[in-house]
Write a protein that holds these residues in place. Structure first.
Motif, PDB file in Angstrom:
ATOM      1  N   GLN A 193      76.194   8.874  22.774  1.00 34.44           N
ATOM      2  CA  GLN A 193      75.030   9.726  22.570  1.00 34.44           C
ATOM      3  C   GLN A 193      74.242   9.295  21.333  1.00 34.44           C
ATOM      4  O   GLN A 193      73.010   9.208  21.373  1.00 34.44           O
ATOM      5  CB  GLN A 193      75.468  11.185  22.432  1.00 34.44           C
TER       6      GLN A 193
ATOM      7  N   PHE B 175      80.976   4.237  31.250  1.00 33.99           N
ATOM      8  CA  PHE B 175      80.548   5.628  31.410  1.00 33.99           C
ATOM      9  C   PHE B 175      79.621   5.737  32.621  1.00 33.99           C
ATOM     10  O   PHE B 175      78.663   4.965  32.741  1.00 33.99           O
ATOM     11  CB  PHE B 175      79.791   6.124  30.168  1.00 33.99           C
TER      12      PHE B 175
ATOM     13  N   ARG C 186      71.906  12.126  34.742  1.00 30.50           N
ATOM     14  CA  ARG C 186      70.921  12.788  33.893  1.00 30.50           C
ATOM     15  C   ARG C 186      70.659  14.205  34.399  1.00 30.50           C
ATOM     16  O   ARG C 186      70.376  14.417  35.573  1.00 30.50           O
ATOM     17  CB  ARG C 186      69.613  11.998  33.878  1.00 30.50           C
TER      18      ARG C 186
ATOM     19  N   LYS D  94      76.060  13.326  25.911  1.00 32.90           N
ATOM     20  CA  LYS D  94      77.474  13.140  26.226  1.00 32.90           C
ATOM     21  C   LYS D  94      77.958  14.099  27.312  1.00 32.90           C
ATOM     22  O   LYS D  94      78.889  13.784  28.058  1.00 32.90           O
ATOM     23  CB  LYS D  94      78.327  13.305  24.961  1.00 32.90           C
TER      24      LYS D  94
ATOM     25  N   VAL E 121      76.913   8.217  34.207  1.00 32.99           N
ATOM     26  CA  VAL E 121      76.073   9.291  33.672  1.00 32.99           C
ATOM     27  C   VAL E 121      75.150   9.835  34.753  1.00 32.99           C
ATOM     28  O   VAL E 121      74.523   9.069  35.500  1.00 32.99           O
ATOM     29  CB  VAL E 121      75.224   8.769  32.489  1.00 32.99           C
TER      30      VAL E 121
ATOM     31  N   CYS F 160      76.896   2.914  31.758  1.00 34.99           N
ATOM     32  CA  CYS F 160      76.833   2.353  30.408  1.00 34.99           C
ATOM     33  C   CYS F 160      78.131   1.614  30.109  1.00 34.99           C
ATOM     34  O   CYS F 160      79.224   2.139  30.366  1.00 34.99           O
ATOM     35  CB  CYS F 160      76.614   3.448  29.369  1.00 34.99           C
TER      36      CYS F 160
ATOM     37  N   LYS G 113      82.318   8.976  23.617  1.00 42.88           N
ATOM     38  CA  LYS G 113      81.210   9.710  24.245  1.00 42.88           C
ATOM     39  C   LYS G 113      80.204  10.160  23.181  1.00 42.88           C
ATOM     40  O   LYS G 113      78.989  10.124  23.404  1.00 42.88           O
ATOM     41  CB  LYS G 113      81.735  10.921  25.023  1.00 42.88           C
TER      42      LYS G 113
ATOM     43  N   ASP H 194      76.381  14.744  29.923  1.00 46.14           N
ATOM     44  CA  ASP H 194      75.928  14.216  31.216  1.00 46.14           C
ATOM     45  C   ASP H 194      76.876  13.155  31.771  1.00 46.14           C
ATOM     46  O   ASP H 194      76.661  12.644  32.871  1.00 46.14           O
ATOM     47  CB  ASP H 194      74.525  13.617  31.088  1.00 46.14           C
ATOM     48  N   VAL H 195      77.924  12.811  31.026  1.00 48.91           N
ATOM     49  CA  VAL H 195      78.908  11.837  31.496  1.00 48.91           C
ATOM     50  C   VAL H 195      79.875  12.543  32.450  1.00 48.91           C
ATOM     51  O   VAL H 195      80.568  13.481  32.063  1.00 48.91           O
ATOM     52  CB  VAL H 195      79.684  11.212  30.317  1.00 48.91           C
TER      53      VAL H 195
ATOM     54  N   SER I 222      84.377   8.539  33.087  1.00 51.02           N
ATOM     55  CA  SER I 222      84.494   7.485  32.076  1.00 51.02           C
ATOM     56  C   SER I 222      85.927   6.975  32.054  1.00 51.02           C
ATOM     57  O   SER I 222      86.872   7.697  32.396  1.00 51.02           O
ATOM     58  CB  SER I 222      84.098   8.012  30.690  1.00 51.02           C
TER      59      SER I 222
ATOM     60  N   VAL J  19      71.187   9.163  26.395  1.00 47.76           N
ATOM     61  CA  VAL J  19      72.263   9.805  27.153  1.00 47.76           C
ATOM     62  C   VAL J  19      72.818  10.982  26.358  1.00 47.76           C
ATOM     63  O   VAL J  19      73.096  10.852  25.158  1.00 47.76           O
ATOM     64  CB  VAL J  19      73.408   8.809  27.457  1.00 47.76           C
TER      65      VAL J  19
ATOM     66  N   HIS K  19      73.159  -0.734  29.379  1.00 49.61           N
ATOM     67  CA  HIS K  19      72.843   0.368  30.283  1.00 49.61           C
ATOM     68  C   HIS K  19      72.175  -0.224  31.527  1.00 49.61           C
ATOM     69  O   HIS K  19      71.324  -1.104  31.413  1.00 49.61           O
ATOM     70  CB  HIS K  19      71.853   1.353  29.638  1.00 49.61           C
TER      71      HIS K  19
END
Length: 285
Positions: free
Chosen positions: A142, A220, A224, A187, A222, A253, A138, A189-190, A193, A185, A276
């Protein structure tokens, strides 16, 4: 963990404890690919155990379709004489030519557990921890995404494979500033995963020593702005992935990490696949 030192990004594993390496044989089933020659970074001939088999993603627009064997987002072309009834997608340049992985595979999840506990830990690294590895990826997500969003590809040397960097440079050149910004991204916001596939590879091109590699493909999901929602005390719905109001904020991702575990070789985890994409790009309009 993965850390950044002196402005240059470099992967460092949280802990290393190399055990004595011994040769071992693995019986393969029809669902495991062993003894297949495949390229690694364009120059190694490898025998692969439990490696993914990519499928082709159509370049034409259409409605989404998921391949159950690989959980890969694919598209079906639909044509009609009526423009108003045509199904199409908002297509964006892809960073790399790699299958778009979305969901875990039950069979691969079981196989991954076996690979970690019966192959990697006994023969490669007794201190290897998959949860710690996921946390480190993660951080890598980022760092890599931020550098790509800023067009600072050179900073990723040593962190991302050279062949992958060449592909990424070409893809970034085709993107607008807004599309590049969308790559970044955080991390935090994940929200989901998982390791899609864990693979062990052997390079038998050198008769004197057999090179060994571990390759792990991560997925991942995500959202936002998730970090800000949590900081503001907002409730995040459990089904956030299917709510229309969050549709354009969700991206997926795919990153693939590789590390050499040859006896006597001290190496770090690096990235050889970066991709992505947004599920909302594949919905009907």
């Amino acid at each position: 963990m993965f850390v950044v030192q002196s402005g240059a990004v470099k992967f460092k594993q949280f802990s290393r404890s190399f055990s004595s390496f011994s040769r071992f044989a693995i019986s393969c089933s029809s669902s495991t690919t062993v003894g297949t020659t495949s390229p690694l970074c364009g120059k190694h001939s490898l025998r692969t155990l439990a490696a993914w088999s990519p499928s082709t993603v159509s370049a034409f627009g259409g409605s989404p379709m998921v391949n159950n064997n690989h959980n890969i987002v694919q598209m079906r072309w639909n044509s009609t004489d009526e423009q108003s009834s045509r199904q199409r997608i908002r297509k964006r340049p892809m960073l790399m030519d790699f299958p778009q992985l979305v969901w875990p595979s039950v069979i691969k999840t079981i196989r991954n557990w076996i690979m970690v506990h019966f192959i990697i830990r006994p023969y490669f690294d007794r201190e290897f921890s998959l949860p710690e590895f996921i946390q480190g990826t993660k951080q890598a997500l980022q760092v890599v995404s931020s550098s790509l969003a800023g067009g600072e590809v050179k900073q990723l040397e040593g962190l991302v494979d050279r062949a992958a960097l060449a592909d990424l440079k070409q893809s970034l050149a085709k993107m607008s500033v807004a599309e590049r910004y969308d790559i970044q991204v955080e991390k935090e916001d994940v929200y989901f995963s998982f390791p899609y596939q864990v693979g062990v590879m052997f390079d038998e091109s050198d008769d004197d020593s057999q090179k060994r590699f571990v390759e792990i493909t991560m997925v991942f999901h995500v959202l936002r702005g998730l970090k800000g929602m949590i900081e503001r005390g907002e409730t995040v719905p459990l089904n956030v992935g299917v709510l229309p109001e969050f549709r354009d904020k969700i991206s997926i991702c795919n990153y693939r990490f590789i590390k050499e575990f040859t006896k006597g070789v001290d190496s770090d985890w690096t990235v050889n696949v970066v991709n992505h994409f947004k599920p909302s790009d594949y919905v009907e309009e």
